[in-house]
Design an enzyme around this catalytic site. Structure first.
Site, PDB file in Angstrom:
ATOM      1  N   LYS A  49       0.839  -1.211   0.000  1.00 61.84           N
ATOM      2  CA  LYS A  49       0.000   0.000   0.000  1.00 61.84           C
ATOM      3  C   LYS A  49       0.870   1.255   0.000  1.00 61.84           C
ATOM      4  CE  LYS A  49      -3.108  -2.885  -0.105  1.00 61.84           C
ATOM      5  NZ  LYS A  49      -2.130  -3.938  -0.364  1.00 61.84           N
ATOM      6  N   SER A 180      -4.039 -12.371 -12.130  1.00 56.36           N
ATOM      7  CA  SER A 180      -4.646 -11.048 -11.980  1.00 56.36           C
ATOM      8  C   SER A 180      -5.536 -10.948 -10.755  1.00 56.36           C
ATOM      9  CB  SER A 180      -5.468 -10.700 -13.228  1.00 56.36           C
ATOM     10  OG  SER A 180      -6.640 -11.502 -13.267  1.00 56.36           O
ATOM     11  N   GLY A 181      -5.244 -11.760  -9.734  1.00 56.31           N
ATOM     12  CA  GLY A 181      -5.920 -11.559  -8.464  1.00 56.31           C
ATOM     13  C   GLY A 181      -5.458 -10.261  -7.839  1.00 56.31           C
ATOM     14  N   GLY A 269      -1.248 -17.037  -6.672  1.00 57.08           N
ATOM     15  CA  GLY A 269      -1.764 -17.584  -5.423  1.00 57.08           C
ATOM     16  C   GLY A 269      -0.680 -17.891  -4.416  1.00 57.08           C
ATOM     17  N   ASP A 309      -3.977 -18.538   6.938  1.00 58.84           N
ATOM     18  CA  ASP A 309      -3.808 -19.092   5.594  1.00 58.84           C
ATOM     19  C   ASP A 309      -3.629 -20.605   5.568  1.00 58.84           C
ATOM     20  OD1 ASP A 309      -3.900 -16.462   4.876  1.00 58.84           O
ATOM     21  OD2 ASP A 309      -1.811 -16.306   4.235  1.00 58.84           O
ATOM     22  N   HIS A 442     -23.955  14.357   1.651  1.00 55.97           N
ATOM     23  CA  HIS A 442     -23.687  14.870   0.301  1.00 55.97           C
ATOM     24  C   HIS A 442     -22.701  16.038   0.386  1.00 55.97           C
ATOM     25  CE1 HIS A 442     -24.491  16.140  -3.830  1.00 55.97           C
ATOM     26  NE2 HIS A 442     -24.543  17.382  -3.377  1.00 55.97           N
TER      27      HIS A 442
END
Length: 463
Positions: A49, A180-181, A269, A309, A442
């Protein structure tokens, strides 16, 4: 080194589990062979990031004239400085975990942890010496690593995984990204934004293939618009590394072609880190490459638990953290609610960003739902127009019978922040009409959520 609970691995699953256990009064130890914070803080979520932010700032500067700002002189990326900033951010986050461990009186045991027998973990230190750690409860949170394809072996220099992609010595002129994950798409965006010629290759029919088809197609259009060469339904069959340039063979329905690249990034992956951690020694059951657990992450062996994981479920940092908390709260005798894996947000931090939760339109139909679909484009958003970020839309899918929000699919600026509203709405079983009547401020990007809900029920105002 005797503990109530010991955690093997200090990633977002492990360190969160450790801190929550300490809060609940347990004496806790964490075994970690590398940096505190695991892949996420050191080589994944956080440093990527940082790189993406650098790319975003560079893009703003190169398009300053669009906002009525004149930038004198040339603007160019300093790749080495971007990498350094990314590493500094990661180091700072890792030090933050050290502070949290000290604050919560958690002991750090440096080394590689391996289950030895019931209640005992053997730790091999960097110098090769060994020690034994005992605990009534052992939580395995060993994470995962980049998966390697047989026809795409990584050498760490020119054929690389995500780890090397954020620490290259110099910026490549050309790059092929395979997969392209989230990882592949984010790196494709980053390198393209700073001037590398990027080719993105996806084996399936759409990029970000887990997303709703309309989102995938929109991201492909946005990528192509900024110069990324997108190939779907395409396979990388070979990479010839014998010359100065890599020769990459692509195979699709239309035949084969060969392109050259300085670097190939394999982003296909992850592989769970199960090797050498002693699962066989104590009899922990494994199924399809993942540790078998129940809804509270108990393995087949009493006193041994697994999260993150290495178990079935989405391989995401926030999932691992949630699993860790549920696991230790159950150990402590509380009554945690099992995790709803159908209400997990997924985020991809490209430009435009992608965020989603729940069922895609295709899945909802396959499950037999009669659905209402509402879609609101950011081209009709005043805030998006003012920001100069009109790519994308919000798409909401409702059960026509009860008004339940089945799925939400967003692509656009800041949608990774907006998705939390929809996760909460689904958690609270909010209906479409309730979203319509929840007054949104808004001008904001989030108004598009209210408008998309209104669109589903024929009440939309601004399109």
């Amino acid at each position: 080194m005797n503990f109530d609970l010991v955690v093997v691995g200090s990633g977002p699953g492990g360190y969160v589990a450790a801190i929550r256990a300490s809060q609940l009064g347990m004496k806790v130890g964490v075994i970690e062979k590398a940096e505190l914070g695991g892949v996420c803080l050191n080589w994944g979520c956080i440093p990527t990031k940082s790189l993406l932010k650098s790319a975003s700032v560079f893009e703003y500067l190169t398009h300053a004239a669009d906002y009525g700002i004149e930038v004198s002189g040339s603007v160019k990326p300093d790749f080495a400085a971007m990498v350094k900033r990314s590493r500094d951010v990661a180091d700072g986050m890792s030090k933050g975990i050290q502070f949290l461990f000290k604050k919560n009186k958690i002991d750090i045991v440096s080394g590689f942890g391996k289950l030895l027998r019931k209640g005992v973990v053997e730790v091999t230190r960097a110098d090769g010496s060994k020690a034994e750690v005992t605990a009534k409860h052992i939580v395995l949170a060993t994470g995962a690593r980049s998966r390697e394809l047989p026809n795409l072996p990584q050498d760490g220099k020119r054929i690389i995984g995500y780890r090397q992609a954020m620490t290259l010595d110099k910026q490549p002129q050309t790059m092929v990204v395979v997969g392209s994950g989230a990882i592949g798409s984010e790196f494709a965006y980053f390198y393209n934004a700073i001037g590398t010629k990027v080719t993105l290759v996806e084996y399936l029919d759409n990029i970000v293939p887990l997303e709703d088809d309309e989102v995938s197609k929109q991201l492909a259009r946005s990528f192509k618009k900024v110069g990324i060469d997108v190939h779907t339904s395409t396979e990388v069959t070979a990479v010839d590394a014998s010359g100065d340039k890599l020769k990459v063979t692509l195979k699709s329905k239309s035949g084969e072609q060969q392109i050259e690249a300085d670097v190939v990034l394999s982003a296909v992956g992850i592989t769970p880190n199960l090797e050498g951690i002693g699962l066989e020694a104590v009899g922990v059951a494994v199924d399809k490459g993942r540790v078998k657990v129940d809804e509270f992450y108990r393995t087949s062996v009493d006193g041994v638990y697994a999260i993150g994981d290495i178990v079935a479920g989405q391989a995401l940092a926030h999932v691992a953290s949630a699993e860790g908390i549920i696991c230790v709260e159950k150990i402590a005798g509380l009554k945690p609610e099992p995790l709803n894996y159908g209400n997990i947000p997924g985020c991809t931090y490209t430009t435009p960003e992608v965020a989603s939760v729940g069922m895609t339109e295709k899945v909802a139909k396959e499950k037999g739902y009669d659905i209402k679909v509402g879609k609101f484009p950011f081209t009709a958003s005043g805030k998006a127009s003012a920001a100069g970020q009109k790519d994308g839309f919000v798409k909401l899918i409702f059960d026509a019978k009860y008004g339940e929000l089945l799925g939400a699919h967003l692509i656009g600026a800041n949608v990774t922040e907006m998705i939390a509203e929809l996760v909460t709405a689904r958690k609270l079983e909010t209906t479409g009409h309730e979203l319509i009547k929840a007054v949104h401020p808004h001008p904001t990007m989030s108004e598009a959520i209210m408008e998309a809900a209104a669109a589903a029920y024929g009440e939309v105002i601004h399109i």
